[in-house]
Design a protein around this motif. Structure first.
Motif, PDB file in Angstrom:
ATOM      1  N   ALA B  26       1.160  -1.143  -0.014  1.00 15.83           N
ATOM      2  CA  ALA B  26       0.270   0.293   0.523  1.00 15.83           C
ATOM      3  C   ALA B  26       1.421   1.972  -0.060  1.00 15.83           C
ATOM      4  CB  ALA B  26      -0.860   0.069   1.253  1.00 15.83           C
ATOM      5  N   MET B 173      -5.802   5.642   2.638  1.00 14.41           N
ATOM      6  CA  MET B 173      -5.245   5.211   2.587  1.00 14.41           C
ATOM      7  C   MET B 173      -4.290   4.762   0.764  1.00 14.41           C
ATOM      8  SD  MET B 173      -3.272   3.602   5.821  1.00 14.41           S
ATOM      9  CE  MET B 173      -2.145   2.963   5.442  1.00 14.41           C
ATOM     10  N   PHE B 181      -3.748  -8.407  -1.065  1.00 16.64           N
ATOM     11  CA  PHE B 181      -4.078  -7.752   0.084  1.00 16.64           C
ATOM     12  C   PHE B 181      -4.092  -8.297   1.195  1.00 16.64           C
ATOM     13  CE2 PHE B 181      -8.247  -7.275   2.750  1.00 16.64           C
ATOM     14  CZ  PHE B 181      -8.249  -6.212   2.172  1.00 16.64           C
ATOM     15  N   VAL B 183      -5.037  -7.795   5.859  1.00 12.82           N
ATOM     16  CA  VAL B 183      -5.947  -6.684   6.746  1.00 12.82           C
ATOM     17  C   VAL B 183      -4.605  -6.684   7.800  1.00 12.82           C
ATOM     18  CG1 VAL B 183      -7.926  -6.909   8.126  1.00 12.82           C
ATOM     19  CG2 VAL B 183      -8.200  -7.948   5.926  1.00 12.82           C
ATOM     20  N   PRO B 184      -4.745  -5.949   8.436  1.00 12.31           N
ATOM     21  CA  PRO B 184      -3.318  -5.717   9.446  1.00 12.31           C
ATOM     22  C   PRO B 184      -3.984  -6.552  11.184  1.00 12.31           C
ATOM     23  CG  PRO B 184      -3.921  -3.759   8.704  1.00 12.31           C
ATOM     24  CD  PRO B 184      -4.366  -4.148   8.135  1.00 12.31           C
ATOM     25  N   GLU B 186      -3.119  -5.737  13.961  1.00 13.30           N
ATOM     26  CA  GLU B 186      -2.995  -4.275  14.483  1.00 13.30           C
ATOM     27  C   GLU B 186      -4.609  -4.157  14.835  1.00 13.30           C
ATOM     28  OE1 GLU B 186      -1.261  -0.852  15.136  1.00 13.30           O
ATOM     29  OE2 GLU B 186      -1.768  -1.180  12.811  1.00 13.30           O
ATOM     30  N   ALA B 187      -5.405  -3.892  13.257  1.00 15.27           N
ATOM     31  CA  ALA B 187      -6.445  -2.573  13.201  1.00 15.27           C
ATOM     32  C   ALA B 187      -7.469  -4.377  14.113  1.00 15.27           C
ATOM     33  CB  ALA B 187      -6.738  -2.948  12.084  1.00 15.27           C
ATOM     34  N   VAL B 188      -7.274  -5.490  13.547  1.00 15.97           N
ATOM     35  CA  VAL B 188      -8.508  -6.408  13.895  1.00 15.97           C
ATOM     36  C   VAL B 188      -8.592  -6.562  15.280  1.00 15.97           C
ATOM     37  CG1 VAL B 188      -9.151  -8.693  13.182  1.00 15.97           C
ATOM     38  CG2 VAL B 188      -8.390  -8.259  11.887  1.00 15.97           C
ATOM     39  N   TYR B 190      -7.557  -4.386  17.586  1.00 21.02           N
ATOM     40  CA  TYR B 190      -8.098  -2.680  17.773  1.00 21.02           C
ATOM     41  C   TYR B 190      -9.703  -3.295  17.862  1.00 21.02           C
ATOM     42  CZ  TYR B 190      -9.738   1.528  18.497  1.00 21.02           C
ATOM     43  OH  TYR B 190     -10.364   2.938  18.656  1.00 21.02           O
ATOM     44  N   VAL B 191      -9.945  -3.797  17.697  1.00 25.33           N
ATOM     45  CA  VAL B 191     -11.489  -3.360  17.193  1.00 25.33           C
ATOM     46  C   VAL B 191     -12.026  -4.683  17.923  1.00 25.33           C
ATOM     47  CG1 VAL B 191     -13.513  -4.193  15.409  1.00 25.33           C
ATOM     48  CG2 VAL B 191     -11.380  -2.445  14.830  1.00 25.33           C
ATOM     49  N   MET B 192     -11.521  -6.137  17.968  1.00 22.30           N
ATOM     50  CA  MET B 192     -12.053  -7.061  18.623  1.00 22.30           C
ATOM     51  C   MET B 192     -12.218  -6.702  19.565  1.00 22.30           C
ATOM     52  SD  MET B 192     -13.947  -9.246  16.129  1.00 22.30           S
ATOM     53  CE  MET B 192     -13.646  -9.818  13.886  1.00 22.30           C
TER      54      MET B 192
END
Lengths: 566, 199
Positions: B26, B173, B181, B183-184, B186-188, B190-192
């Motif tokens: 990205a 971004m 492709f 999915v980071p 850390e984002a998963v 954070y949300v979970m």
């Protein structure tokens, strides 16, 4: 003064329309070494000039509002950055709607038709979708079975390239899949919510390439498939079928050619196509041994209805009176939510392929005592979408607080859209308006459309389901309340752009226009290969089945020509 | 006719033609392209539809709607007034909405404080906005102002968040080229962790 020009020579096959159906016929027949002529009512497409996939809004002064700010007054026909694909209102080519009815008719006028832009959701119809009347007593059975179509689904999928996984669900038959694409964060949340609610959330089946296929490059994951794809990694009939066929030299492309009428010989078989050359504003005629119509369900019905002759006083092949009947569109309903768990999520590129990476296939097939027949699938939206006009606003307030709110909420919304099956009904059809013609003098279609209790009960179920999914994720519904009059919640006819059923196929000549190979019963050298022949319009977007059915019909007519039967 | 079909490699060459290098993962392909392109804004911009006073008033109003903060600049840095003026020059209906609304604001300020909106004290400007920026109206006399402010806010926010500074502010971004492709985690996580499902 208009002149009638007669082109010399008998072309093998004339194909009308360059979308999924016509494009497939071009591909299959030229692959077999045949010569075809392709009539497209719009201009030629040049992806490098016409596709704006990588433009950012601020690269144009109006940022997507249109040169006359059309977007701000609801006058923009389609997004400025979208692939050129068509219009809700084609200039100079009107249609009418019977009093008290509502119908929107999206039409494409470009090489490749709607495939330049479509959502590319690619779902096989199920066994019961081909035999709906046997399944629950409603609608009409197809004159073929899933097993008849399956080999052509295989061919279509192998050629187009479709993501997916084998799931073994009857409502979502497995196919030949490319690797799936990982679910985004919001999609993983939906998967968790689905698990809790016993709703399956499986990898989506999309016509985007997670691997190179037949010389087309793998996806570069910009998420802008709706704008067209310069690398043809998202399927379009123009780039994947027609341009390669043109390279063989076996396609005579005539763009800006609006078909007016199929001319027939003494037997009532097609002998030529009359069309308007929009560029020179002249009437022209092209002779044909076979005519394959893929002009879109309603446009194909219109062409046949307007092809009147001594033998066909009600339109070509319309002895059954079924031409224009059984008009259906997909049942649509959507709900948005805000999910606090996603507020302030660490930023990342969530583009992937354009559209959803997971979806919900119909999951209550075996449930007893349902409030409505058949079913729907659920499409899922969310993520860090590219900002555009209208995407980042508030209903009230201003200042630093609003700015903070925008940062916090970016990427924290969730969107569910239901796409369900409409059962054909006697009130939904199109016929020729007796008094109106378009700018080419061609009589226009008049629409009649009504939803039934089935569709209304279905959107109520969608609303309940989407609410429970959002709430299970800890989110809040942000859409307006469900209307007190539930019929208002059903998307207007034509709005989902999945029209089907107007040129019914069947074994019984007295009750259908086409046979199972999409040939007109009385004129076997005339075929219809769009969604017109579909006897049902399941919750499984029409395009993949258009390709499979057109492939099957094209192979069959080629064989009939070889045998000298047509 | 040349074949419009291209390979991915050719397309990436096209994508990088503006001088941007596309790395494997990205990367905002457009930053260089965007910077190279002249945005319809800046010190030299000459209003096309609005007179200078109206344009300056709109600019000031825009900066009250989207002010600068520690993270990002104000609406004027995003060409909001230029965007609106440009479209006003293309559409009479829109032009009337904005000239009418700006006249109304000035008129209100004149009658209350004997000055234009632009020349008014910030506190007086804010007081007027507080009367027209919300769904609930303090009194019917503010109705035209409320209607205008909705247009102004919508279009200022549209201009801001579609501009390079606005996109950066949100943290967009995308719309670049990626070789794969993913999915980071850390984002998963954070949300979970924050969701009803837990980590």
């Amino acid at each position: 003064m208009l002149q009638i020009q007669r082109s010399p020579g008998v072309g093998d096959v004339v194909i009308i329309g360059s979308g999924a159906g016509g494009g497939t016929a071009v591909k299959v027949l030229t692959d077999m070494g045949m010569n075809v002529t392709l009539l497209e009512a719009g201009p030629m497409l040049n992806p490098f000039k016409d596709f704006k996939e990588h433009m950012l809004p601020h690269e144009v002064d109006h940022r997507g509002a249109g040169e006359a700010a059309e977007l701000y007054f609801g006058r923009q026909q389609w997004g400025y950055f979208s692939a050129p694909n068509g219009y809700w209102d084609v200039p100079g080519e009107p249609f009418t709607v019977a009093p008290g009815n509502e119908f929107k008719w999206f039409r494409s006028r470009i090489m490749g038709g709607r495939t330049n832009h479509y959502g590319r959701i690619s779902l096989r119809f199920s066994d019961y979708d081909f035999k709906p009347r046997q399944f629950d007593g409603l609608g009409n059975d197809w004159p073929m079975t899933y097993e008849d179509m399956a080999p052509y689904y295989d061919k279509a999928e192998e050629f187009i390239g479709i993501t997916g996984t084998k799931e073994g669900m009857r409502s979502a038959p497995d196919g030949k899949f490319l690797p799936p694409i990982p679910p985004r964060v919001h999609e993983q949340l939906v998967q968790r919510a689905g698990k809790k609610l016993n709703i399956p959330v499986i990898p989506s089946r999309m016509a985007m390439l997670t691997k190179p296929v037949h010389g087309r490059a793998a996806c570069h994951y910009c998420g802008q498939c709706g704008r067209g794809c310069k690398t043809a990694s998202a399927f379009s009939s123009s780039q994947a079928m027609i341009f390669p066929a043109m390279k063989t030299g076996r396609v005579n492309v005539i763009s800006n050619a609006m078909a007016r009428e199929i001319l027939v010989d003494d037997r009532g078989w097609a002998k030529a196509v009359s069309y308007v050359d929009k560029t020179t504003k002249q009437e022209k005629t092209i002779r044909a041994r076979v005519v394959i119509i893929g002009a879109s369900a309603c446009e194909s019905a219109r062409l046949l209805l307007n092809s009147k002759s001594a033998k066909y006083s009600a339109g070509l092949g319309n002895f059954s009176g079924q031409l224009g009947r059984n008009l259906t569109d997909t049942v649509g309903y959507a709900l948005n939510g805000h999910v606090p768990a996603m507020e302030g999520m660490p930023r990342h590129n969530s583009d992937g392929i354009g559209g959803m990476h997971v979806y919900v296939p119909w999951w209550e097939l075996d449930k007893k005592n349902k409030e409505f027949p058949r079913g729907y699938h659920i499409e899922i939206g969310g993520g860090f979408n590219m900002p555009g006009l209208g995407s980042n606003r508030v209903g009230e307030g201003y200042g630093a607080k609003v700015k903070e709110q925008m940062r916090q909420n970016y990427g924290a919304s969730i969107h569910f859209a239901g796409r369900g099956e409409m059962i054909p009904n006697e009130h939904s059809y199109c016929d020729i308006d007796p008094t109106v013609v378009d700018q080419w003098g061609i009589p226009v279609l008049r629409f009649h459309f009504r939803s039934s209790e089935h569709e209304i009960n279905m959107v109520k179920h969608m609303d309940r389901t989407f609410r429970s999914l959002i709430e299970t994720m800890g989110g809040k519904v942000t859409s307006p309340a469900f209307p007190a009059d539930a019929s208002k919640a059903v998307s207007p006819g034509g709005f989902i752009i999945h029209e089907a059923g107007t040129v019914k196929m069947g074994n019984d000549k007295t009750d259908s226009v086409l046979n199972q190979y999409s040939q007109v019963h009385e004129a076997p050298n005339v075929l219809v290969v769009d969604a017109g022949p579909f006897n049902s319009n399941p919750d499984k977007n029409v395009t993949l089945t258009i390709v499979a059915n057109s492939w099957r019909a094209s192979e069959h007519i080629a064989e009939e020509m070889r045998k000298g039967n047509v | 006719m040349s074949n419009p079909q291209v390979t991915r490699r050719e397309a990436l060459v096209v994508l990088t033609a503006a001088g941007t290098v596309v790395p494997a993962v990205a990367q905002h392909t457009h930053e260089a392209l965007a910077a190279a392109k002249s945005l319809n804004q800046g010190a030299n911009y000459k209003p096309k539809a609005l007179v200078k006073h109206q344009f300056d008033t709109l600019k000031a109003l825009g900066d009250l709607i989207i002010p600068a903060d520690a993270t990002s600049p104000a609406a004027s840095e995003a060409g909001a007034a230029e965007f609106i003026d440009y479209l006003c020059s293309k559409n009479d209906e829109l032009n009337n909405i904005f000239t009418g609304g700006l006249f109304w604001m000035d008129n209100y300020m004149q009658s209350k404080h004997g000055t234009t909106f632009l020349a008014a004290k910030k506190a007086d400007q804010i007081a007027l906005l507080d009367n027209i920026a919300y769904r609930k109206l303090p009194s019917p006399e503010f109705a035209p102002g409320q209607k205008f402010f909705m247009w102004a806010r919508n279009m200022v926010m549209d201009a801001y968040y579609t501009s390079p500074v606005g996109m950066k502010d949100l943290g967009f971004m995308g719309n670049g080229a990626m070789s794969e492709f993913s999915v980071p985690k850390e984002a998963v996580d954070y949300v979970m962790k924050r969701s009803p499902f837990g980590a």
